[in-house]
Scaffold this motif. Structure first.
Motif, PDB file in Angstrom:
ATOM      1  N   GLN A 137       0.833  -1.204   0.000  1.00 19.20           N
ATOM      2  CA  GLN A 137       0.000   0.000   0.000  1.00 19.20           C
ATOM      3  C   GLN A 137       0.871   1.257   0.000  1.00 19.20           C
ATOM      4  O   GLN A 137       0.600   2.204  -0.731  1.00 19.20           O
ATOM      5  CB  GLN A 137      -0.933   0.008   1.216  1.00 19.20           C
ATOM      6  N   MET A 138       1.915   1.242   0.813  1.00 17.28           N
ATOM      7  CA  MET A 138       2.798   2.405   0.905  1.00 17.28           C
ATOM      8  C   MET A 138       3.521   2.629  -0.419  1.00 17.28           C
ATOM      9  O   MET A 138       3.650   3.766  -0.879  1.00 17.28           O
ATOM     10  CB  MET A 138       3.799   2.212   2.051  1.00 17.28           C
ATOM     11  N   GLN A 139       3.983   1.561  -1.052  1.00 16.86           N
ATOM     12  CA  GLN A 139       4.659   1.698  -2.344  1.00 16.86           C
ATOM     13  C   GLN A 139       3.713   2.245  -3.408  1.00 16.86           C
ATOM     14  O   GLN A 139       4.121   3.024  -4.271  1.00 16.86           O
ATOM     15  CB  GLN A 139       5.254   0.360  -2.793  1.00 16.86           C
ATOM     16  N   ALA A 140       2.440   1.853  -3.348  1.00 12.17           N
ATOM     17  CA  ALA A 140       1.452   2.375  -4.300  1.00 12.17           C
ATOM     18  C   ALA A 140       1.267   3.872  -4.103  1.00 12.17           C
ATOM     19  O   ALA A 140       1.186   4.633  -5.083  1.00 12.17           O
ATOM     20  CB  ALA A 140       0.115   1.653  -4.128  1.00 12.17           C
ATOM     21  N   ILE A 141       1.226   4.316  -2.862  1.00 10.98           N
ATOM     22  CA  ILE A 141       1.080   5.748  -2.580  1.00 10.98           C
ATOM     23  C   ILE A 141       2.298   6.510  -3.079  1.00 10.98           C
ATOM     24  O   ILE A 141       2.175   7.554  -3.720  1.00 10.98           O
ATOM     25  CB  ILE A 141       0.868   5.979  -1.066  1.00 10.98           C
ATOM     26  N   ILE A 142       3.475   5.972  -2.811  1.00 17.19           N
ATOM     27  CA  ILE A 142       4.718   6.622  -3.260  1.00 17.19           C
ATOM     28  C   ILE A 142       4.740   6.703  -4.784  1.00 17.19           C
ATOM     29  O   ILE A 142       5.088   7.735  -5.360  1.00 17.19           O
ATOM     30  CB  ILE A 142       5.945   5.870  -2.703  1.00 17.19           C
ATOM     31  N   SER A 143       4.351   5.619  -5.424  1.00 18.78           N
ATOM     32  CA  SER A 143       4.325   5.588  -6.884  1.00 18.78           C
ATOM     33  C   SER A 143       3.347   6.621  -7.436  1.00 18.78           C
ATOM     34  O   SER A 143       3.659   7.326  -8.400  1.00 18.78           O
ATOM     35  CB  SER A 143       3.949   4.187  -7.367  1.00 18.78           C
ATOM     36  N   ASN A 144       2.168   6.715  -6.837  1.00 20.89           N
ATOM     37  CA  ASN A 144       1.180   7.700  -7.277  1.00 20.89           C
ATOM     38  C   ASN A 144       1.700   9.117  -7.112  1.00 20.89           C
ATOM     39  O   ASN A 144       1.466   9.977  -7.966  1.00 20.89           O
ATOM     40  CB  ASN A 144      -0.130   7.539  -6.518  1.00 20.89           C
ATOM     41  N   ASN A 145       2.397   9.370  -6.020  1.00 23.19           N
ATOM     42  CA  ASN A 145       2.954  10.704  -5.800  1.00 23.19           C
ATOM     43  C   ASN A 145       4.005  11.043  -6.847  1.00 23.19           C
ATOM     44  O   ASN A 145       4.061  12.159  -7.348  1.00 23.19           O
ATOM     45  CB  ASN A 145       3.546  10.827  -4.393  1.00 23.19           C
ATOM     46  N   LYS A 146       4.840  10.067  -7.191  1.00 22.50           N
ATOM     47  CA  LYS A 146       5.849  10.301  -8.222  1.00 22.50           C
ATOM     48  C   LYS A 146       5.178  10.590  -9.562  1.00 22.50           C
ATOM     49  O   LYS A 146       5.594  11.476 -10.294  1.00 22.50           O
ATOM     50  CB  LYS A 146       6.776   9.092  -8.342  1.00 22.50           C
ATOM     51  N   THR A 147       4.147   9.833  -9.869  1.00 21.81           N
ATOM     52  CA  THR A 147       3.431  10.032 -11.122  1.00 21.81           C
ATOM     53  C   THR A 147       2.828  11.428 -11.165  1.00 21.81           C
ATOM     54  O   THR A 147       2.890  12.103 -12.188  1.00 21.81           O
ATOM     55  CB  THR A 147       2.321   8.970 -11.278  1.00 21.81           C
ATOM     56  N   TYR A 148       2.255  11.870 -10.064  1.00 26.03           N
ATOM     57  CA  TYR A 148       1.659  13.209 -10.000  1.00 26.03           C
ATOM     58  C   TYR A 148       2.725  14.262 -10.277  1.00 26.03           C
ATOM     59  O   TYR A 148       2.508  15.181 -11.073  1.00 26.03           O
ATOM     60  CB  TYR A 148       1.021  13.446  -8.630  1.00 26.03           C
ATOM     61  N   LEU A 149       3.880  14.134  -9.639  1.00 23.05           N
ATOM     62  CA  LEU A 149       4.951  15.121  -9.838  1.00 23.05           C
ATOM     63  C   LEU A 149       5.436  15.118 -11.288  1.00 23.05           C
ATOM     64  O   LEU A 149       5.714  16.170 -11.861  1.00 23.05           O
ATOM     65  CB  LEU A 149       6.107  14.856  -8.877  1.00 23.05           C
ATOM     66  N   GLN A 150       5.527  13.930 -11.883  1.00 23.31           N
ATOM     67  CA  GLN A 150       5.952  13.847 -13.282  1.00 23.31           C
ATOM     68  C   GLN A 150       4.921  14.504 -14.200  1.00 23.31           C
ATOM     69  O   GLN A 150       5.282  15.222 -15.134  1.00 23.31           O
ATOM     70  CB  GLN A 150       6.158  12.386 -13.678  1.00 23.31           C
ATOM     71  N   ARG A 151       3.635  14.264 -13.922  1.00 19.45           N
ATOM     72  CA  ARG A 151       2.583  14.866 -14.752  1.00 19.45           C
ATOM     73  C   ARG A 151       2.582  16.385 -14.593  1.00 19.45           C
ATOM     74  O   ARG A 151       2.382  17.118 -15.553  1.00 19.45           O
ATOM     75  CB  ARG A 151       1.209  14.301 -14.375  1.00 19.45           C
ATOM     76  N   ARG A 152       2.810  16.855 -13.374  1.00 18.60           N
ATOM     77  CA  ARG A 152       2.848  18.297 -13.137  1.00 18.60           C
ATOM     78  C   ARG A 152       4.019  18.936 -13.880  1.00 18.60           C
ATOM     79  O   ARG A 152       3.874  19.979 -14.511  1.00 18.60           O
ATOM     80  CB  ARG A 152       2.946  18.571 -11.633  1.00 18.60           C
ATOM     81  N   LYS A 153       5.172  18.282 -13.836  1.00 15.08           N
ATOM     82  CA  LYS A 153       6.350  18.797 -14.535  1.00 15.08           C
ATOM     83  C   LYS A 153       6.096  18.830 -16.043  1.00 15.08           C
ATOM     84  O   LYS A 153       6.425  19.811 -16.718  1.00 15.08           O
ATOM     85  CB  LYS A 153       7.560  17.941 -14.208  1.00 15.08           C
ATOM     86  N   GLN A 154       5.487  17.764 -16.578  1.00  7.95           N
ATOM     87  CA  GLN A 154       5.171  17.707 -17.999  1.00  7.95           C
ATOM     88  C   GLN A 154       4.184  18.810 -18.370  1.00  7.95           C
ATOM     89  O   GLN A 154       4.276  19.415 -19.432  1.00  7.95           O
ATOM     90  CB  GLN A 154       4.616  16.340 -18.387  1.00  7.95           C
TER      91      GLN A 154
END
Length: 176
Positions: A137-154
């Motif tokens: 569960q924690m890894q899924a949250i971390i992964s989602n946060n990384k994805t959000y930051l990548q989408r924001r940067k894009q």
């Protein structure tokens, strides 16, 4: 989840829990035209990998962090609830002072306790299989946060390139 458990999960259709090639897998390989020697070589390679991972798990186990449901509470929920899902007395006192009914509070507490119990049951069931549910569960949250930051940067790059606003993942005003 141990290294061996993860690996066995990847090979569950062809291997038994002891790392030996299943008879069904062997039969399927023969029907596909593989020679007995090739199948034995493959089975031996898998068994060597199994033995190595088993040894590694016994001598150098990966850390098992015991996450609780409380670890997944939001900051607001941590101010409202105890670890077991019961409401904190100071929160109850505060919400009574602003007019929230006892019935509403009881329902909030009931739902949170169910959530905590469900988490604990799932965590225990997964642990029996050698899987750390909380870590997943924690890894899924971390992964989602990384994805959000990548989408924001894009999105920032897309804005600089004058992309159509309708194609952006977020409203331009909410990107900061």
């Amino acid at each position: 989840m141990s290294r061996l458990t993860r690996w066995l999960n990847m090979h569950c259709k062809e291997l038994n829990l002891d790392g030996m090639l299943k008879d069904e897998a062997r039969s399927q390989m023969l029907s596909m035209g593989m020679s007995n020697e090739s199948i034995e070589d493959y089975a031996n390679t898998l068994k060597v990998k199994y033995d190595y991972l088993k040894h590694l798990d016994e001598t150098d186990p990966e850390p098992w962090i015991n996450y609780t449901a409380y670890d997944f509470f939001t900051e607001q929920e941590k101010q409202q609830f105890n670890v077991d899902g019961s409401l904190k007395p100071e929160y109850v006192k505060y919400v009574h002072s602003i007019g929230i009914s006892a019935k509403s509070l009881a329902e909030m507490e009931r739902r949170k306790k169910i959530e905590v119990d469900n988490y604990n049951q799932l965590s225990a069931r997964y642990a029996e299989q050698g899987i750390n549910f909380g870590e997943q569960q924690m890894q899924a949250i971390i992964s989602n946060n990384k994805t959000y930051l990548q989408r924001r940067k894009q999105m920032e790059i897309d804005l600089r390139n004058f992309e159509d606003v309708d194609t952006l993942p977020f409203e331009p005003e909410t990107r900061y």
